[in-house]
Design an enzyme around this catalytic site. Structure first.
Site, PDB file in Angstrom:
ATOM      1  CG  ASP A 252      -9.577 -27.683  30.236  1.00 34.05           C
ATOM      2  OD1 ASP A 252     -10.536 -26.922  30.014  1.00 34.05           O
ATOM      3  OD2 ASP A 252      -9.565 -28.506  31.167  1.00 34.05           O
TER       4      ASP A 252
ATOM      5  CE1 TYR B 146      -9.071 -30.522  36.830  1.00 28.98           C
ATOM      6  CE2 TYR B 146      -7.992 -29.606  34.909  1.00 28.98           C
ATOM      7  CZ  TYR B 146      -9.084 -30.222  35.486  1.00 28.98           C
ATOM      8  OH  TYR B 146     -10.178 -30.553  34.712  1.00 28.98           O
TER       9      TYR B 146
ATOM     10  CE  LYS C  57     -12.206 -27.343  33.215  1.00 32.08           C
ATOM     11  NZ  LYS C  57     -10.850 -27.879  33.390  1.00 32.08           N
TER      12      LYS C  57
ATOM     13  CG  HIS D  41     -14.333 -27.862  37.815  1.00 35.26           C
ATOM     14  ND1 HIS D  41     -12.996 -27.803  38.127  1.00 35.26           N
ATOM     15  CD2 HIS D  41     -14.495 -29.013  37.125  1.00 35.26           C
ATOM     16  CE1 HIS D  41     -12.390 -28.881  37.636  1.00 35.26           C
ATOM     17  NE2 HIS D  41     -13.280 -29.623  37.030  1.00 35.26           N
TER      18      HIS D  41
END
Ligand SMILES: NC(=O)c1ccc[n+]([C@@H]2O[C@H](COP(=O)([O-])OP(=O)(O)OC[C@H]3O[C@@H](n4cnc5c(N)ncnc54)[C@H](OP(=O)(O)O)[C@@H]3O)[C@@H](O)[C@H]2O)c1
Length: 279
Positions: free
Chosen positions: A46, A51, A76, A109
């Protein structure tokens, strides 16, 4: 080596129930730790654009020698990219970084209600699935009201909703709504994000009885409730320990005791999706 059970989406595809999350892991470290997670047995990763480690995840996939069919990759769409055309463009950029042809799961997200763009964004995800670029589509940080709205507007029910969920904030009401609609529930910060949950005496007591660690007990609880769960750790021994949760059996009594730890709103550690508004 254990293998994760699969859960079935409302689109007929499946997702490995236990995965590995990489929030707050820098790009170079992600390459290393995702490789370690693959060695431990994880096949479901994930990540997210925000990120900043999609490229590192991509390099770990490339280095693993595992085929795309053996893996399940989620990324996402970030808040600033919400909107129909901007979603289509952001998706292609994520795929470039991941080095993948087809994605297993793409999520919006955050709801970002003040932007007012989540319905158009959801329509773009539906289009990406129609084009065969992504196998399954879902959302993250969506409320009951917003789930109902995107279903009413498009007729397409998300495969999954990824939301903060752990024993101190167990989301029973949202989960009941999702179960009724055929939406799987995915737990983010499943271990309470390292903020004290794992020291809870109730968890310690169950851990001792079951010959497991508190983290394994918490993960076994998510699994027993039928939730998809994506613990994060950059520590190799914990990556392996968390995978070991697949072998931990809880009794109905254990599960009831862990359900009893819920603190409602006071247990929330992250932002509230109904009001969160950030770029
Ligand atoms: N959709 C969203 O908005 C959203 C938001 C947050 C998170 N997520 C996803 O959910 C994933 C997991 O959430 P999270 O990273 O917030 O938190 P988490 O998985 O609940 O907890 C991670 C923390 O627990 C520690 N830890 C891990 N395993 C442990 C063990 N066996 N024993 C003791 N401590 C342990 C980790 O330390 P070390 O790493 O130092 O070992 C880290 O500090 C993220 O990586 C991300 O993929 C999604």
């Amino acid at each position: 080596m254990s293998t994760s059970p699969n859960l079935t989406f409302n689109d007929g595809r499946t997702i490995p129930q236990l995965g590995y999350g990489v929030w707050q892991v820098d790009d170079a470290t992600a390459e290393d730790v995702v490789g370690r997670a693959f060695k431990a047995g994880y096949r479901h990763i994930d990540t997210a654009k925000i990120y900043g480690n999609e490229a590192g995840v991509g390099r770990a996939i490339e280095a693993s020698g595992l085929s795309p069919e053996e893996l399940f990759i989620t990324t996402k769409l970030w808040n600033a990219d919400q909107g129909y055309e901007s979603t289509l463009a952001a998706f292609e950029e994520s795929m470039q970084r991941l080095g993948l042809e087809t994605l297993d799961l793409y999520l919006i997200h955050w709801l970002q209600p003040k932007r007012g763009k989540y319905v158009d964004t959801w329509k773009a995800l539906i289009e990406l699935q129609k084009r065969g670029r992504v196998r399954s589509i879902g959302v993250s940080n969506f409320t009951v009201e917003a789930l109902q709205e995107i279903i009413d507007e498009t007729g397409v029910v998300p495969a999954i909703n990824q939301v903060e969920t752990h024993p101190y904030f167990n989301q029973a009401e949202l989960r009941a709504f999702e179960a009724d609609k055929g939406i799987l529930h995915e737990s983010w910060s499943p271990l309470g994000s390292g903020k004290g949950l794992l020291e809870d005496p109730v968890l310690a007591g169950i851990a001792e009885k079951r010959g497991a660690t508190p983290a394994q007990v918490v993960l076994a609880w998510h699994l027993a409730l039928g939730l998809v769960v994506i613990p994060k750790s950059v520590t190799e021994s914990r990556i392996i320990e968390n995978w070991g949760a697949l072998e931990v059996s809880l009794t109905d009594e254990d599960i009831a005791a862990i359900n009893g730890l819920d603190k409602g709103e006071a247990g929330r550690i992250g932002a509230n999706p109904a009001t969160a508004d950030f770029a």
